[in-house]
Design a protein around this motif. Structure first.
Motif, mmCIF file in Angstrom:
data_model
loop_
_atom_site.group_PDB
_atom_site.id
_atom_site.type_symbol
_atom_site.label_atom_id
_atom_site.label_comp_id
_atom_site.label_asym_id
_atom_site.label_seq_id
_atom_site.Cartn_x
_atom_site.Cartn_y
_atom_site.Cartn_z
ATOM 1 N N SER A 196 -90.751 3.359 103.798
ATOM 2 C CA SER A 196 -89.665 4.326 103.677
ATOM 3 C C SER A 196 -88.321 3.740 104.054
ATOM 4 O O SER A 196 -87.290 4.172 103.549
ATOM 5 C CB SER A 196 -89.967 5.551 104.549
ATOM 6 O OG SER A 196 -90.142 5.144 105.911
ATOM 7 N N ASP A 197 -88.321 2.716 104.956
ATOM 8 C CA ASP A 197 -87.042 2.124 105.362
ATOM 9 C C ASP A 197 -86.402 1.329 104.232
ATOM 10 O O ASP A 197 -85.170 1.270 104.127
ATOM 11 C CB ASP A 197 -87.261 1.207 106.575
ATOM 12 C CG ASP A 197 -87.659 1.999 107.807
ATOM 13 O OD1 ASP A 197 -87.342 3.205 107.843
ATOM 14 O OD2 ASP A 197 -88.283 1.424 108.725
ATOM 15 N N THR A 198 -87.221 0.695 103.428
ATOM 16 C CA THR A 198 -86.708 -0.163 102.342
ATOM 17 C C THR A 198 -87.016 0.428 100.975
ATOM 18 O O THR A 198 -87.171 -0.290 99.998
ATOM 19 C CB THR A 198 -87.334 -1.561 102.461
ATOM 20 O OG1 THR A 198 -88.763 -1.440 102.378
ATOM 21 C CG2 THR A 198 -86.928 -2.232 103.754
ATOM 22 N N LEU A 199 -87.096 1.734 100.914
ATOM 23 C CA LEU A 199 -87.505 2.379 99.663
ATOM 24 C C LEU A 199 -86.496 2.176 98.548
ATOM 25 O O LEU A 199 -86.867 2.108 97.374
ATOM 26 C CB LEU A 199 -87.717 3.876 99.916
ATOM 27 C CG LEU A 199 -88.540 4.639 98.877
ATOM 28 C CD1 LEU A 199 -89.945 4.077 98.797
ATOM 29 C CD2 LEU A 199 -88.585 6.122 99.227
ATOM 30 N N THR A 200 -85.222 2.069 98.917
ATOM 31 C CA THR A 200 -84.187 1.933 97.896
ATOM 32 C C THR A 200 -83.812 0.489 97.607
ATOM 33 O O THR A 200 -82.925 0.238 96.783
ATOM 34 C CB THR A 200 -82.928 2.696 98.339
ATOM 35 O OG1 THR A 200 -82.447 2.124 99.564
ATOM 36 C CG2 THR A 200 -83.227 4.162 98.541
ATOM 37 N N VAL A 201 -84.454 -0.456 98.274
ATOM 38 C CA VAL A 201 -84.097 -1.869 98.131
ATOM 39 C C VAL A 201 -84.983 -2.500 97.070
ATOM 40 O O VAL A 201 -86.210 -2.471 97.168
ATOM 41 C CB VAL A 201 -84.234 -2.616 99.471
ATOM 42 C CG1 VAL A 201 -83.853 -4.085 99.293
ATOM 43 C CG2 VAL A 201 -83.366 -1.954 100.529
ATOM 44 N N ARG A 202 -84.366 -3.065 96.088
ATOM 45 C CA ARG A 202 -85.094 -3.735 95.012
ATOM 46 C C ARG A 202 -85.730 -5.020 95.538
ATOM 47 O O ARG A 202 -85.086 -5.817 96.214
ATOM 48 C CB ARG A 202 -84.133 -4.055 93.870
ATOM 49 C CG ARG A 202 -84.765 -4.643 92.610
ATOM 50 C CD ARG A 202 -83.677 -4.957 91.602
ATOM 51 N NE ARG A 202 -84.179 -5.554 90.379
ATOM 52 C CZ ARG A 202 -84.500 -4.887 89.271
ATOM 53 N NH1 ARG A 202 -84.342 -3.574 89.254
ATOM 54 N NH2 ARG A 202 -84.947 -5.500 88.203
ATOM 55 N N GLY A 203 -87.013 -5.210 95.208
ATOM 56 C CA GLY A 203 -87.714 -6.414 95.622
ATOM 57 C C GLY A 203 -88.342 -6.331 96.994
ATOM 58 O O GLY A 203 -88.822 -7.356 97.507
ATOM 59 N N SER A 204 -88.355 -5.146 97.617
ATOM 60 C CA SER A 204 -88.901 -5.017 98.969
ATOM 61 C C SER A 204 -90.407 -4.785 98.989
ATOM 62 O O SER A 204 -91.008 -4.794 100.058
ATOM 63 C CB SER A 204 -88.197 -3.866 99.705
ATOM 64 O OG SER A 204 -88.392 -2.644 98.999
ATOM 65 N N LEU A 205 -91.043 -4.546 97.851
ATOM 66 C CA LEU A 205 -92.470 -4.269 97.781
ATOM 67 C C LEU A 205 -93.196 -5.447 97.158
ATOM 68 O O LEU A 205 -92.661 -6.141 96.287
ATOM 69 C CB LEU A 205 -92.735 -2.998 96.956
ATOM 70 C CG LEU A 205 -92.082 -1.703 97.459
ATOM 71 C CD1 LEU A 205 -92.369 -0.567 96.489
ATOM 72 C CD2 LEU A 205 -92.572 -1.336 98.849
ATOM 73 N N ASN A 206 -94.445 -5.641 97.607
ATOM 74 C CA ASN A 206 -95.234 -6.698 96.985
ATOM 75 C C ASN A 206 -95.726 -6.254 95.616
ATOM 76 O O ASN A 206 -95.622 -5.079 95.248
ATOM 77 C CB ASN A 206 -96.399 -7.106 97.888
ATOM 78 C CG ASN A 206 -97.338 -5.940 98.165
ATOM 79 O OD1 ASN A 206 -97.858 -5.316 97.241
ATOM 80 N ND2 ASN A 206 -97.562 -5.638 99.444
ATOM 81 N N SER A 207 -96.278 -7.164 94.883
ATOM 82 C CA SER A 207 -96.615 -6.894 93.477
ATOM 83 C C SER A 207 -97.641 -5.793 93.332
ATOM 84 O O SER A 207 -97.530 -4.928 92.453
ATOM 85 C CB SER A 207 -97.123 -8.181 92.817
ATOM 86 O OG SER A 207 -96.121 -9.174 92.830
ATOM 87 N N ASN A 208 -98.660 -5.770 94.196
ATOM 88 C CA ASN A 208 -99.710 -4.757 94.062
ATOM 89 C C ASN A 208 -99.170 -3.366 94.338
ATOM 90 O O ASN A 208 -99.441 -2.411 93.602
ATOM 91 C CB ASN A 208 -100.858 -5.084 95.016
ATOM 92 C CG ASN A 208 -101.580 -6.354 94.614
ATOM 93 O OD1 ASN A 208 -101.627 -6.718 93.441
ATOM 94 N ND2 ASN A 208 -102.158 -7.054 95.598
ATOM 95 N N VAL A 209 -98.397 -3.241 95.435
ATOM 96 C CA VAL A 209 -97.825 -1.924 95.748
ATOM 97 C C VAL A 209 -96.834 -1.520 94.674
ATOM 98 O O VAL A 209 -96.754 -0.351 94.266
ATOM 99 C CB VAL A 209 -97.160 -1.959 97.141
ATOM 100 C CG1 VAL A 209 -96.488 -0.625 97.447
ATOM 101 C CG2 VAL A 209 -98.185 -2.294 98.208
#
Length: 1227
Positions: A794-807
Motif C-alpha cells: 500500500s505504501d508504494t501502490l502508486t509507484v511504477r516498478g515497485s512490484l515484482n513480476s508475479n504480483v
C-alpha cells in the motif's frame, strides 16, 4: 390501211384545222400495234417521220392528202402514250411518292440530334419504336432517320424481320443494282452513329476507302459526339447490338444459300476492305462498330463451316456405307463423292474468309485501347473455338486467351476466365488444352490468389476447380488455392468451398483405402449407438481429414483470431474487436452445408471429448483395424482447439436453423411436426448444456479452447430450463464451471467471453436468482483477491516498478476481471465496500495501517492510475513488466469509468423516482471524481506523443466529463418529492457537470490529438496543413514516429503488419477525435464565454480539429463533419452550453446547508465572469494563434506563467487554511 384512208377522205376539209388545234384532245382510241412497241422515244420517231414527209411534199404534191392523213395519225399516236410509257410513268410516280412520303415526325433536338428507334427483338411481328433515351439521343449524332438508309430504317426503325430485309437486299443486288453494296456500307456507318453516306462509285474503288473514311471521320469528329449506339446505357442498348449482329448473321447465311458467297468473292472482299479500314480508324465509334460487325461476320462464317463439316461427315459416312454394300449404287456413290468434294471446296472458301478477317481485324483489335472492344474479341474468339474447333482449337489461337489473362482491365480478365471455364467444362477438349494449361497455369493460380479484383479471384477459383477435376493442377497449386478458405474476402471463401471440400474428400478416401476400405472398417468397429457419440466411427476419419487440411493451410502465426489485436498490456488498446469471429469459425460456417459431418455437431463433440490416449498401446499402434482407426483419428492439442472452433460454428448454425424452422409462420406444419421441432430444440439445448462443462474441464486450461467453448453458451436457448421448471442442477453446474474459468484466467478473450455469457444468462428473468447468486460470488472472490494483493504494497501502490513480476501479473489480471465484471453487473456495492474483517483480523499489529487498509477497491483503483507515470525506478523494467504496468493503468481507468456510469444510472433512477441524493454521497463521489481526474491529468502530462496509454487516458477523461453532462436532463417529477417538503427540488448533483480545465487538461488533450495526426500522416504518407510555429501547443518531448514508407521490398507478412499499423493509427485518431467532438457538443470543451452563449461560437479546439479535415482520409472527415451534420439536421448545440454555469445556477438556487460550497460557487462565478469580460473585448476575426492565446492554450511568456503559478499557489494555501477540506464541485 385502206379503211383508214377512206375514212380520212370523207372527212370535211375544215376538220383538219380543228383537229390540228385540238389533236391532244382527240377522243379516238388509237392503239399502237404491238409489232412496233419499242423502247425508243416516240417523240424521236415523229420527228424523223416529219422530215421524211417534208421531202415527199417537195417531190410529189399529189400525195398531200395521204401524207396529211399519215401526219394526223402519227400525231394522234404521239398524243396517246403506249403501255410501256404508262408503266414508266407509274414507276416514276411511285418513286416520287415514296420520296415525298415521310415517316412519323420525331422530336428533333436543337443541336440537330434526334432519337434513334431501336428494333424490338422480342416481338418482331409487331415492331415498336424504342423510347427515346439518353443513349439514343447521343448516338444519333445528328442522324436524320429520313436519310438513314433503307437497311437501317427497316432493321432498327420498322422492326422488319431480318431475313426479309436481307432477302429484299439480295434481290436488288441480283438485279444488278450498283447501289446495293453501298447500302451495306451506309448501314455500318449509321450503326456507328454517323449520318454521312457513300454512293456506288465509292464501293467500286476499294483503294480509296481509306481516304473517304478519313474525310468522313474528320467531319464526324467535328460534331464532338461522345456516345454511340453500341455503348448506349438505355434498356434497348443490348437489343441494338443483338440486332446488328443478327443482321450480319442473316446476311451471311442468305449469301451462302444463294451461292453469292462462294461464286462472287468480290462482295466479301469489298466488305472486308471497308470494315477493316473502319476497324483501324482513330475514331472509337467507327472502330468499335466495325469490330463488332467483323466479329459477327466471322461468327456466322464459323456456323456455316460447322454445318458444312457435319453435312460432309454425314455424306461421307453414307458413301462409305454404300460402297460396302454388295450391290452398291455407283451413281449414288459418285453423287455423294461429288457432294463431299464440293463441300470441301466451299469449306476452303469459308476458311479463307475467316483467316483473312482474323488476320486483318482480330489480331489488331484484341489489344485495342478500349476495353469494350477487347471484351468483344474475347467473347468472339471463345465462340469460334467452340463452334469451329477444326480451325481455331489450336495453340496459335488459344494463346490469345492466355495473353488476355494479363490484361489491365478487370472486365477483360474476368471475361477471359469465364470463357476458359466454359471451355474446360467440355470434356472432349481437355486433351487439347494440356499444352495451354502447362503454359498459363501459373498465371491462373496467381489470379486466384493475388488478383486485385475479388470477382476475378472468385471466377479464377472456379476455373481452377475445373482444372483440379481434370487432374491438370500440381500439388503446390492445390495448396495455394486451398489456403483461400481463410481469405478475408467472403466471395473468395465461398468460391473456394467446393474446391476445399473436394480436397478433403480425396484425403478421406486415401485414408480409407489405407485402412482397408469402408467395408473392412464397418466390420471391425461395432455399430455406433445413436445416443452414444464417443465411440469410434467413420465420421471421425472425415473430421480428422478436415482438421489436417485446416492445419496445413493455417500457419502458426495466423492462428490468432481475425481481429488480431492485442489486449491492454500488448501495445494496442483501442483496436480490440472481440465481436469478430475467428478465421476457423468463418471457414466452418461456409463448409457447414458442403460437408455433412460438420452438420452432425453431436458426433463432432464426441470426437473432441474422446480420450485419444487410448489409441496407442505401449507406444505402438495395435494391429487390428479398430485400433488403427483410433490411431489414425488421434488429435493433438492444436487440432482439438481447431475442431472446437468448428464445433462452435456448427452448433450456432444448427440451433439457429432449428429455431428459424420452428418459428417460420409461412411453413404450414401439423401439430405433430411442431411438437417434433420443439422436442428437437429441447434435446439440443439439454445436450449442449451438459457438453459445455465437460468441454471446459478438458480444455479450460487453454485460453483459445476455453474461448471457443464459452461461445457455445451464447447460442444456448435457456428458455428450455424455464419451461421445464425442473431442478436447475445442470444450469448451475454450467455457471460454476464458467466462474472457475473467469477466476483462473487472465486472458482478455476468455474474460470477455465469460462476461458475455453472464450477460446472456441475465437476460432470462426466471433464472435470474441463480445467475445473480453466481455473479455475486464472483464479485466477492475477485474483490477479496484484489484487497489481498494490494494490502502488502500500500505504501508504494502508486509507484511504477515497485512490484515484482508475479504480483504485477496477478494485480493486472485481477483488475482486468473487475473491469469485465463492471461491464455486465452493478459494481457499486462491491467496489465501495471496505475490506472484509476476516482479512483484517489475520494481520499483525505492526502491519496495521487503518488509514490505508480501510480503503475501498474503487479508491485503490484511482491510485493505481498513477502507475502509468514513469519514475526513476521504472526505467529498468523489461518490456513484459512495462506492458503489465501500462495494462494496470488502462484497465483501472476502464473499471472506474464503468463505475461512474453505474453511479449516474443509479442517481437518475433515484431522482426520477422522486427521491433525493444525500449530500454526503455527493461529497464522496465529487471527491472521488476529482482525485480520478487529477491522476489522469498527471498521466496525460507525464506521457509523450501518441503513446497508447496517453491516448487511452485522454479518451477516458473525455468520456467522464461527457457522461456527467447527462445529469443536466435529469429532474425529479413535478410536485413534491417523497423524501422532502421543499418548494424547490434539490438539484445539487447538476453541479458535478464541469468543463475540462483549460490549462491543465485541454492543452495536453490538444497535444495528444496533434501527435496522433502526425503519427497517422507519417504512416500513410499524407501531408498536413502548414501552420505557424506558435500555432499549436507542440509537445517538445513528442516521440518520433517510425516511418516505414521506404520498405518497398517487404514480404507479404511485413506488408500486412504495415497495413495493420496504418489502420490502428487511423482508428486511434478517429476515436480520439470523435470523443473530442462529443465533448464539444456536450459543452465541456470549448466552453463559450458568457457573452457568446447564443450560438455562432467556434472554439480553438474545434478549429484545430477541422484544420486537417480534408487531409486525413474519409473516416476522419466523417467524424469531424458531425458538426455540420448536426447543424443541417437542426441539432441543438445551444442546448449543451456551459455545464459549469448551469451547475452553479442550480447550486445557488438550492437551499444548501454547507456554506463552504456556496462560497466556492460564488468565487467560481466571479472568476468566470472575469474571463467572459476578457473574451468579450477580443476581436472575432482574430487568427487561430490569437484565439489559442486568449483561451490560455499558448503561454504568453515565462514570467507571466511564473506569476500565474505563484498566484494559484497563494490562493490554494489560503483556501486550505480557511477550509481545510476539498471542494465538492472540483477544481
Amino acid at each position: 390501211m385502206p379503211a383508214r384512208l377512206s375514212s380520212m377522205e370523207i372527212s370535211e376539209p375544215e376538220s383538219d384545222a380543228q383537229h390540228g388545234a385540238t389533236r391532244r384532245k382527240s377522243g379516238r382510241v388509237v392503239k399502237k400495234p404491238e409489232l412496233f412497241a419499242t423502247r425508243s422515244s416516240p417523240t424521236g420517231s415523229v420527228k424523223r417521220k416529219r422530215s421524211q414527209n417534208d421531202d415527199d411534199d417537195d417531190n410529189n404534191d399529189a400525195d398531200d392528202q395521204v401524207q396529211d392523213a399519215s401526219d394526223e395519225d402519227a400525231e394522234s399516236e404521239e398524243g396517246e402514250p403506249d403501255e410501256e410509257e404508262m408503266r414508266e410513268k407509274k414507276r416514276k410516280a411511285k418513286k416520287k411518292a415514296a420520296a415525298n412520303r415521310k415517316p412519323a415526325a420525331k422530336k428533333v433536338k436543337a443541336n440537330g440530334e434526334m432519337h434513334l428507334a431501336i428494333r424490338a427483338v422480342a416481338k418482331p411481328k409487331k415492331p415498336r419504336r424504342a423510347k427515346p433515351t439518353k443513349s439514343t439521343k447521343s448516338t444519333a449524332a445528328g442522324v436524320n432517320v429520313e436519310d438513314a438508309g433503307v437497311l437501317y430504317n427497316e432493321v432498327f426503325v420498322n422492326g422488319k424481320d431480318l431475313d426479309d430485309v436481307v432477302g429484299e437486299w439480295l434481290q436488288r443486288f441480283g438485279a444488278g443494282d450498283a447501289a446495293a453494296l453501298s447500302e451495306i456500307f451506309n448501314f455500318i456507318l449509321r450503326a456507328a452513329g454517323c449520318n454521312h453516306q457513300v454512293d456506288e462509285h465509292i464501293t467500286e474503288d476499294p483503294d480509296h476507302f481509306t481516304d473517304k473514311l478519313t474525310d468522313i471521320q474528320d467531319e464526324y469528329q467535328a460534331q464532338n459526339i461522345t456516345e454511340y449506339p453500341l455503348i448506349g446505357k438505355g434498356r434497348n442498348a443490348h437489343n441494338f447490338k443483338s440486332s446488328l449482329e443478327g443482321f450480319f448473321d442473316s446476311f451471311i447465311r442468305t449469301l451462302a444459300a444463294s451461292s453469292h458467297l462462294y461464286d462472287e468473292p468480290a462482295v466479301m472482299e469489298n466488305i472486308l476492305a471497308w470494315t477493316a479500314t473502319m476497324s483501324s480508324a482513330g475514331n472509337r465509334p467507327f472502330r468499335h462498330t466495325a469490330t463488332v460487325v467483323s466479329l459477327a461476320i466471322v461468327t456466322a462464317l464459323c456456323n456455316l463451316a460447322k454445318d458444312l463439316i457435319e453435312s460432309s461427315a454425314t455424306t461421307l459416312r453414307q458413301s462409305e456405307g454404300e460402297k460396302k454394300r454388295k450391290t452398291a449404287n455407283k451413281k449414288r456413290v459418285s453423287e455423294m463423292d461429288d457432294k463431299v468434294k464440293k463441300a470441301t471446296e466451299m469449306q476452303d472458301t469459308l476458311d479463307g474468309y475467316i483467316n483473312n478477317w482474323f488476320d486483318t481485324v482480330f489480331v489488331h483489335r484484341y489489344r485495342d485501347i478500349d476495353p469494350r472492344i477487347r471484351v468483344d474479341c474475347v467473347q468472339a474468339l471463345s465462340t469460334w473455338i467452340m463452334t469451329h474447333p477444326d480451325l481455331f482449337f489450336e495453340g496459335q489461337y488459344l494463346r490469345y486467351l492466355g495473353w488476355i489473362l494479363c490484361d489491365t482491365n478487370q472486365a477483360t480478365r474476368l471475361e477471359a476466365v469465364k470463357q476458359l471455364h466454359h471451355m474446360f467444362e467440355d470434356k472432349d477438349k481437355l486433351p487439347g488444352l494440356k499444352t495451354f494449361t502447362e503454359r498459363f497455369r501459373a498465371r491462373m493460380v496467381e489470379m486466384a490468389t493475388r488478383d486485385s479484383e475479388y470477382s476475378v479471384r472468385a471466377a479464377s477459383v472456379e476455373l481452377l476447380d475445373t482444372l483440379r477435376e481434370a487432374g491438370l493442377l500440381e500439388p503446390d497449386d492445390i495448396d495455394a488455392v486451398g489456403r483461400l478458405i481463410f481469405d478475408f474476402e467472403q466471395r473468395v471463401r465461398k468460391a473456394v468451398v467446393p474446391f476445399f471440400a473436394a480436397n478433403i474428400q480425396e484425403l478421406y478416401e486415401s485414408k480409407l483405402e489405407e485402412l482397408g476400405g469402408e467395408d473392412a472398417i464397418g466390420e471391425a468397429i461395432p455399430e455406433p449407438d445413436e445416443e452414444n457419440y464417443d465411440s469410434p466411427r467413420l465420421e471421425w476419419l472425415k473430421l480428422k481429414s478436415l482438421v489436417e487440411m485446416l492445419e496445413s493451410y493455417d500457419a502458426e502465426e495466423q492462428m490468432e483470431p481475425i481481429q488480431a489485436d492485442q489486449a491492454p498490456g500488448g501495445g494496442d488498446y483501442n483496436i480490440i474487436a472481440t465481436e469478430l469471429e475467428t478465421r476457423l469459425a468463418l471457414a466452418a460456417e461456409l463448409l457447414y452445408e458442403q460437408i455433412e459431418e460438420i452438420r452432425k455437431w453431436e458426433v463432432l463433440a464426441g470426437y473432441v471429448l474422446y480420450d485419444h490416449s487410448q489409441a496407442t498401446q505401449n507406444g505402438t499402434a495395435a494391429a487390428d483395424t479398430e485400433s488403427q482407426l483410433k490411431a489414425e483419428c488421434h488429435l493433438d492439442g492444436r487440432q482439438s482447439v481447431m475442431l472446437l472452433e468448428v464445433l462452435s460454428a456448427a452448433v450456432k448454425l444448427s440451433l439457429t436453423k432449428t429455431v428459424e424452422a420452428g418459428s417460420d409462420k409461412k411453413a404450414k406444419k401439423t401439430k405433430a411436426q411442431q411438437r417434433q421441432d420443439a422436442e428437437t430444440q429441447e434435446t439440443s439445448a439439454l445436450h449442449l448444456a451438459v457438453l459445455i462443462p465437460q468441454l471446459l474441464k478438458k480444455f479450460g486450461e487453454q485460453p483459445d479452447a476455453a474461448s471457443a467453448v464459452l461461445r457455445l453458451e451464447r447460442v444456448l436457448n435457456l428458455d428450455v430450463f424455464q419451461e421445464l421448471r425442473q431442478d436447475n442442477t445442470t444450469y448451475s453446474a454450467m455457471l460454476d464451471e464458467m466462474n472457475k474459468q473467469f477466476s483462473s484466467h487472465s486472458n482478455e478473450n476468455v474474460l470477455a467471453e465469460v462476461s458475455k455469457a453472464i450477460l446472456h444468462a441475465k437476460s432470462y428473468e426466471d433464472l435470474g436468482e441463480v445467475t445473480e447468486g453466481k455473479v455475486q460470488s464472483l464479485w466477492e472472490d475477485t474483490t477479496n483477491t484484489f484487497h489481498t494483493l494490494t494490502r502488502s504494497s500500500s505504501d508504494t501502490l502508486t509507484v511504477r516498478g515497485s512490484l515484482n513480476s508475479n504480483v504485477l501479473k496477478a494485480v493486472s489480471g485481477t483488475i482486468l476481471r473487475l473491469s469485465n465484471l463492471s461491464r455486465v453487473s452493478d459494481p457499486l456495492e462491491a467496489l465501495e465496500a471496505s475490506p472484509p474483517r476476516a482479512a483484517k483480523a489475520g494481520r499483525s499489529k505492526k502491519s496495521q495501517r487503518p488509514a490505508d487498509d480501510d480503503k475501498s477497491a474503487i479508491d485503490i483503483l484511482c491510485e493505481l492510475v498513477l502507475r502509468g507515470l514513469s519514475s526513476s525506478d521504472s526505467t529498468d523494467l523489461d518490456e513484459d513488466d512495462a506492458a503489465l504496468e501500462d495494462a494496470i493503468c488502462v484497465n483501472a481507468c476502464e473499471c472506474i469509468s464503468f463505475y461512474f456510469l453505474w453511479v449516474i444510472l443509479s442517481w437518475k433512477s433515484l431522482v426520477e423516482s422522486g427521491n433525493t441524493i444525500p449530500d454526503e454521497v455527493l461529497d464522496t463521489i465529487a471527491g472521488r471524481r476529482d482525485r480520478y481526474v487529477a491522476n489522469m491529468t498527471q498521466v496525460l502530462n507525464g506521457r509523450r506523443g501518441a503513446d497508447d496509454v496517453r491516448m487511452s487516458v485522454a479518451g477516458f477523461l473525455l468520456d467522464l466529463h461527457t457522461t456527467f453532462t447527462t445529469l443536466r436532463h435529469t429532474s425529479p417529477p413535478k410536485g413534491k418529492s417523497a423524501s422532502q417538503e421543499q418548494d424547490e427540488p434539490n438539484e445539487d448533483y447538476k453541479a458535478l457537470v464541469l468543463p475540462l480545465d483549460v490549462k491543465q487538461t485541454q492543452i495536453p488533450l490538444l497535444q495528444t490529438l496533434i501527435a496522433a495526426e502526425n503519427a497517422f500522416a507519417k504512416k500513410t504518407g499524407k501531408s498536413l496543413e502548414d501552420v505557424a510555429d506558435d500555432d499549436d501547443p507542440i509537445d517538445p518531448d513528442d516521440d518520433p514516429v517510425f516511418d516505414d514508407d521506404d520498405a518497398d521490398d517487404q514480404d507479404e507478412h511485413a506488408q500486412m503488419q504495415k497495413l495493420k499499423s496504418k489502420l490502428a493509427a487511423e482508428q486511434r485518431l478517429c476515436e480520439l477525435a470523435g470523443k473530442i467532438v462529443l465533448a464539444i457538443m456536450a459543452g465541456v470543451v470549448d466552453v463559450p464565454p458568457e457573452d457568446r452563449q447564443k450560438g455562432g461560437y467556434v472554439g480553438p479546439v474545434r478549429k484545430r480539429l477541422e484544420r486537417n479535415k480534408t487531409r486525413l482520409g474519409q473516416n476522419y472527415r466523417a467524424v469531424v463533419g458531425y458538426f455540420d451534420d448536426v447543424k443541417k439536421t437542426g441539432g441543438r448545440k445551444k442546448a449543451v452550453g456551459t455545464g459549469a454555469a448551469k451547475g452553479k445556477k442550480s447550486a445557488l438556487s438550492a437551499k444548501k446547508k454547507a456554506a463552504r460550497s456556496e462560497e466556492l460557487v460564488v468565487e467560481d462565478d466571479i472568476e468566470d465572469e472575469g474571463m467572459a469580460d476578457a473574451d468579450a473585448d477580443a476581436d472575432e476575426n482574430e487568427n487561430d494563434e490569437d484565439a489559442l492565446r486568449r483561451e490560455g492554450l499558448v503561454a504568453e511568456d515565462e514570467n507571466a506563467d511564473a506569476d500565474e503559478e505563484a498566484r494559484e499557489e497563494s490562493t490554494a494555501v489560503e483556501q486550505q487554511e480557511e477550509e481545510e477540506v476539498e471542494s465538492v464541485l472540483g477544481d
